[in-house]
Design an enzyme around this catalytic site. Structure first.
Site, short mmCIF file in Angstrom:
data_model
loop_
_atom_site.label_atom_id
_atom_site.label_comp_id
_atom_site.label_asym_id
_atom_site.label_seq_id
_atom_site.Cartn_x
_atom_site.Cartn_y
_atom_site.Cartn_z
N ASN A 152 0.80 -1.24 0.00
CA ASN A 152 0.00 0.00 0.00
C ASN A 152 0.83 1.29 0.00
O ASN A 152 0.40 2.27 -0.59
CB ASN A 152 -1.06 -0.01 1.10
CG ASN A 152 -0.46 -0.03 2.48
OD1 ASN A 152 0.62 -0.58 2.68
ND2 ASN A 152 -1.13 0.58 3.42
N LYS A 175 12.36 -7.90 0.93
CA LYS A 175 11.37 -8.53 0.05
C LYS A 175 10.15 -7.62 -0.04
O LYS A 175 9.36 -7.53 0.90
CB LYS A 175 10.92 -9.89 0.61
CG LYS A 175 10.07 -10.63 -0.42
CD LYS A 175 9.09 -11.61 0.20
CE LYS A 175 7.70 -11.11 0.33
NZ LYS A 175 7.01 -10.68 -0.88
N GLY A 229 -0.53 -7.58 6.99
CA GLY A 229 -1.77 -7.92 7.69
C GLY A 229 -1.48 -8.68 8.98
O GLY A 229 -0.41 -9.28 9.13
N GLU A 250 4.48 -4.35 12.12
CA GLU A 250 3.54 -3.23 11.93
C GLU A 250 2.34 -3.81 11.21
O GLU A 250 2.41 -4.13 10.02
CB GLU A 250 4.19 -2.13 11.07
CG GLU A 250 5.37 -1.45 11.71
CD GLU A 250 4.98 -0.48 12.82
OE1 GLU A 250 3.77 -0.24 13.01
OE2 GLU A 250 5.88 0.01 13.51
N LEU A 251 1.25 -3.95 11.93
CA LEU A 251 0.12 -4.72 11.37
C LEU A 251 -1.11 -3.85 11.15
O LEU A 251 -1.00 -2.65 11.03
CB LEU A 251 -0.15 -5.91 12.29
CG LEU A 251 1.11 -6.75 12.62
CD1 LEU A 251 0.80 -7.85 13.61
CD2 LEU A 251 1.75 -7.31 11.36
N CYS A 284 -3.18 1.36 6.72
CA CYS A 284 -3.30 0.70 8.02
C CYS A 284 -3.97 1.61 9.03
O CYS A 284 -4.63 1.15 9.95
CB CYS A 284 -1.93 0.29 8.52
SG CYS A 284 -0.75 1.64 8.52
N GLU A 385 -10.66 -5.60 9.86
CA GLU A 385 -10.06 -4.63 8.92
C GLU A 385 -10.54 -4.93 7.50
O GLU A 385 -10.35 -6.03 7.00
CB GLU A 385 -8.53 -4.74 8.98
CG GLU A 385 -7.85 -3.67 8.16
CD GLU A 385 -6.33 -3.81 8.12
OE1 GLU A 385 -5.84 -4.94 7.92
OE2 GLU A 385 -5.64 -2.80 8.29
P1 NAD Z 1 0.23 -9.06 3.58
O1 NAD Z 1 0.32 -9.46 5.02
O2 NAD Z 1 -0.58 -9.89 2.68
O3 NAD Z 1 1.70 -9.02 2.93
C1 NAD Z 1 2.74 -8.25 3.48
C2 NAD Z 1 4.06 -8.84 3.03
O4 NAD Z 1 4.21 -10.12 3.62
C3 NAD Z 1 4.18 -9.04 1.52
O5 NAD Z 1 5.48 -8.73 1.10
C4 NAD Z 1 3.91 -10.52 1.37
O6 NAD Z 1 4.46 -11.10 0.23
C5 NAD Z 1 4.56 -11.06 2.63
N1 NAD Z 1 4.07 -12.37 3.03
C6 NAD Z 1 2.86 -12.94 2.78
N2 NAD Z 1 2.81 -14.19 3.28
C7 NAD Z 1 4.00 -14.41 3.87
C8 NAD Z 1 4.56 -15.51 4.55
N3 NAD Z 1 3.88 -16.66 4.72
N4 NAD Z 1 5.82 -15.42 5.02
C9 NAD Z 1 6.52 -14.28 4.85
N5 NAD Z 1 6.05 -13.20 4.20
C10 NAD Z 1 4.80 -13.25 3.72
O7 NAD Z 1 -0.23 -7.54 3.60
P2 NAD Z 1 -0.63 -6.63 2.34
O8 NAD Z 1 -1.95 -7.09 1.84
O9 NAD Z 1 0.51 -6.52 1.41
O10 NAD Z 1 -0.77 -5.21 3.07
C11 NAD Z 1 -1.93 -4.79 3.70
C12 NAD Z 1 -1.85 -5.01 5.19
O11 NAD Z 1 -0.71 -4.34 5.72
C13 NAD Z 1 -3.03 -4.44 5.94
O12 NAD Z 1 -3.46 -5.33 6.93
C14 NAD Z 1 -2.48 -3.17 6.58
O13 NAD Z 1 -3.16 -2.75 7.72
C15 NAD Z 1 -1.09 -3.57 6.86
N6 NAD Z 1 -0.25 -2.38 6.97
C16 NAD Z 1 0.23 -2.00 8.20
C17 NAD Z 1 0.99 -0.85 8.32
C18 NAD Z 1 1.54 -0.41 9.64
O14 NAD Z 1 2.49 0.38 9.65
N7 NAD Z 1 1.01 -0.85 10.77
C19 NAD Z 1 1.25 -0.07 7.20
C20 NAD Z 1 0.75 -0.49 5.96
C21 NAD Z 1 0.01 -1.64 5.87
#
Ligand code: NAD
Length: 492
Positions: A152, A175, A229, A250-251, A284, A385
């Site tokens: 995002n 990554k 997430g 950071e979730l 987020c 969310e």
């Molecule tokens: P996601 O959790 O699907 O993916 C995030 C990253 O993790 C990607 O690079 C993905 O390839 C990797 N990933 C996925 N499965 C994995 C695994 N099994 N092992 C290791 N890495 C893995 O999240 P998204 O859809 O890309 O982003 C949206 C989410 O991120 C939302 O929940 C949002 O709230 C959160 N977010 C949090 C913040 C914060 O600062 N708190 C900021 C931005 C987004």
């Protein structure tokens, strides 16, 4: 379509798999770039390069001041490249060009700030309670850091990790999200231009299970810095636990924007709209729950609807667009699912609630800005969310009730309070369980101010002086200066 390569040990390399996948433009729903499909072999090569750079290379020999200067030079180069990088991000993730330009113009500050901090990392001399002994601490880097980022705000969130990690003297394997890897790969070229030694920053693209997991579980990775997430975060935490690794997470969030009857309503309406519809709710910190004081509830909802109706949708590359597409097809379907769930739960849809079939939306994945009233705090739409342009409005009668509802989810990322009472502002900011509380503003972040989650929204802090501690470990050094041979059988 450009076929990209990955950055490992200062070389631009093809993936060991010999496979690439398509990156899709969310506005046209058409592929526009080919991204290397990395895997375990690439992770092994990248970690080996990062490890070599950490232990043997030029990087370790740099003074902290020289390291800081490299980071600041990188910041200057990013500033010059910001418009081009912003355009790539918008093409890749469909977020508004105005938003991505704003982010990219701000990213250099993380490198300037942490570059400045690099030579201010100091240990302490402890006035130790044992005579004839000198005891001091050193703050040392951890080693190889794995940075895993979402789609995002791809480069902004990477900067939040890379700048403190590098300032502290670590090396990095990054990554990026499989949905937004192109800007990361172009960004990778800037490290070389700034003069970073090879292997200090490596980039491996690909899927979470194919690249993320081997990276997290690799024996030579010391720390995981993850944004994504909370379900993924939970899994990442479990994998990291096996290796007793340091971690920051950071979730997600379900942040409450709380409007009291004494608020400046013009400001509050703008704040609530920007909290949820800016970035199409794909942030987020989205203020996805609006808690409205009952005496102003109806009046406020009418004003909110009036402003939300004016939102211009369309091509995210057009600077006049205010609400863009949803980044991925699965996310688009998830948003529509939540809208159905909210309707089934009995929430009242007052705006939107459908895919946006406007001509200006082309063939992209657009959802109409959606507002529900009559939402009960326990409904799924008020607890989970959505990560899309969907706002749940919940009325409240007292401060006590507002606090209870706001704190009544598993998350604790952020909250907004709209009031002209200083007492209320201070009381609420104390009682809200959130890593960030904004009063009479929303969505403000800075490289100087710590950011992170309470509860299920995460562990650790990014930005601000606190952030560098997440990339350091403390060593305690004891030196006998009295020459008194201690009794070998008694603890000193
Ligand atoms: P996601 O959790 O699907 O993916 C995030 C990253 O993790 C990607 O690079 C993905 O390839 C990797 N990933 C996925 N499965 C994995 C695994 N099994 N092992 C290791 N890495 C893995 O999240 P998204 O859809 O890309 O982003 C949206 C989410 O991120 C939302 O929940 C949002 O709230 C959160 N977010 C949090 C913040 C914060 O600062 N708190 C900021 C931005 C987004």
């Amino acid at each position: 379509m450009k076929k990209h390569r990955m950055l490992i040990g200062g070389q631009w390399v093809e993936p060991a798999s010999g496979a690439w996948f398509e990156s899709v433009n969310p506005f046209t729903a058409a592929p526009w770039a080919l991204v290397p499909r990395g895997g375990k072999d690439d992770v092994d090569r990248a970690v080996a390069a990062a490890k070599a750079a950490f232990y043997d290379g030029e990087w370790r020999k740099l003074t902290a001041t020289a390291r800081g200067a490299l980071l600041r030079r990188l910041g200057d180069i990013i500033a010059a490249e910001a418009p081009a990088l912003a355009e790539i991000e918008t093409t890749d993730n469909g977020k508004l060009i105005a938003e991505m330009r704003g982010q990219l113009n701000y990213v250099p500050q993380w490198f300037h700030y942490f570059g400045g901090l690099a030579d201010k990392i100091e240990g302490r001399v402890i006035p130790i309670d044992k005579p004839g002994v000198f005891n001091f601490t050193r703050e040392e880097p951890l080693g190889v850091v794995a940075a895993i980022t979402p789609w995002n705000s791809p480069l902004l969130l990477a900067a939040w990790k890379l700048a403190p990690a590098l300032a502290a003297g670590n090396t990095v394997v990054w990554k990026p999200s499989e949905f937004s890897s192109v800007s990361a790969l172009v960004f990778g070229e800037l490290f070389e231009r700034a003069g970073f030694p090879p292997g200090v920053v490596n980039i491996v693209t690909g899927y979470g299970n194919e690249v993320g997991e081997p990276l997290i579980t690799h024996g030579d990775v010391a720390k995981i810095a993850f944004t994504g997430g909370d379900r993924t975060g939970e899994h990442v935490y479990q994998l990291a636990a096996r290796g007793i690794k340091r971690i920051t997470l950071e979730l997600g969030g379900k942040s409450a924007n709380i409007v009291f009857d004494d608020a400046d309503l013009d400001e509050a309406v703008k704040g609530v709209v920007s909290g949820i519809f800016a970035a199409t709710g794909q942030t987020c910190i989205a203020g996805s729950r609006a808690l409205i004081h009952r005496p102003i509830h109806e009046k406020f909802v009418e004003r909110l609807l009036a402003l939300a109706r004016t939102a211009r949708m369309g091509n995210p590359l057009d600077a006049a667009t205010q609400v863009g597409p949803i980044t991925t097809r699965p996310q688009y379907e998830k948003v529509l699912d939540y809208i159905r769930i909210a309707k089934d739960e009995g929430a009242v849809c007052r705006l939107g609630g459908t895919p946006a079939n406007r001509p200006e939306c082309g063939s992209g994945w657009f959802v109409e800005p959606t507002i529900f009233t009559g939402v009960q705090p326990g409904m799924r739409i008020a607890q989970e969310e959505v990560f899309g342009p969907v706002l749940s409005i919940i009325p409240f009668d007292t401060e006590e009730e507002a606090v209870r509802i706001a704190n009544g989810t598993v998350y604790g990322l952020a909250a907004g309070v709209w009031t002209t009472s200083i007492r209320r502002a201070l009381t609420m900011s104390e009682r809200l369980e959130a890593g960030t509380v904004w009063v009479n503003t929303y969505r403000a972040v800075s490289y100087m101010s710590p950011f992170g989650g309470y509860k299920r929204s995460g562990i650790g802090r990014e930005s601000g002086i606190e952030a560098i501690r997440e990339y350091l470990q403390t060593k305690s050094v004891w030196i006998d200066i009295a020459g008194n041979a201690p009794n070998p059988f008694v603890m000193r």
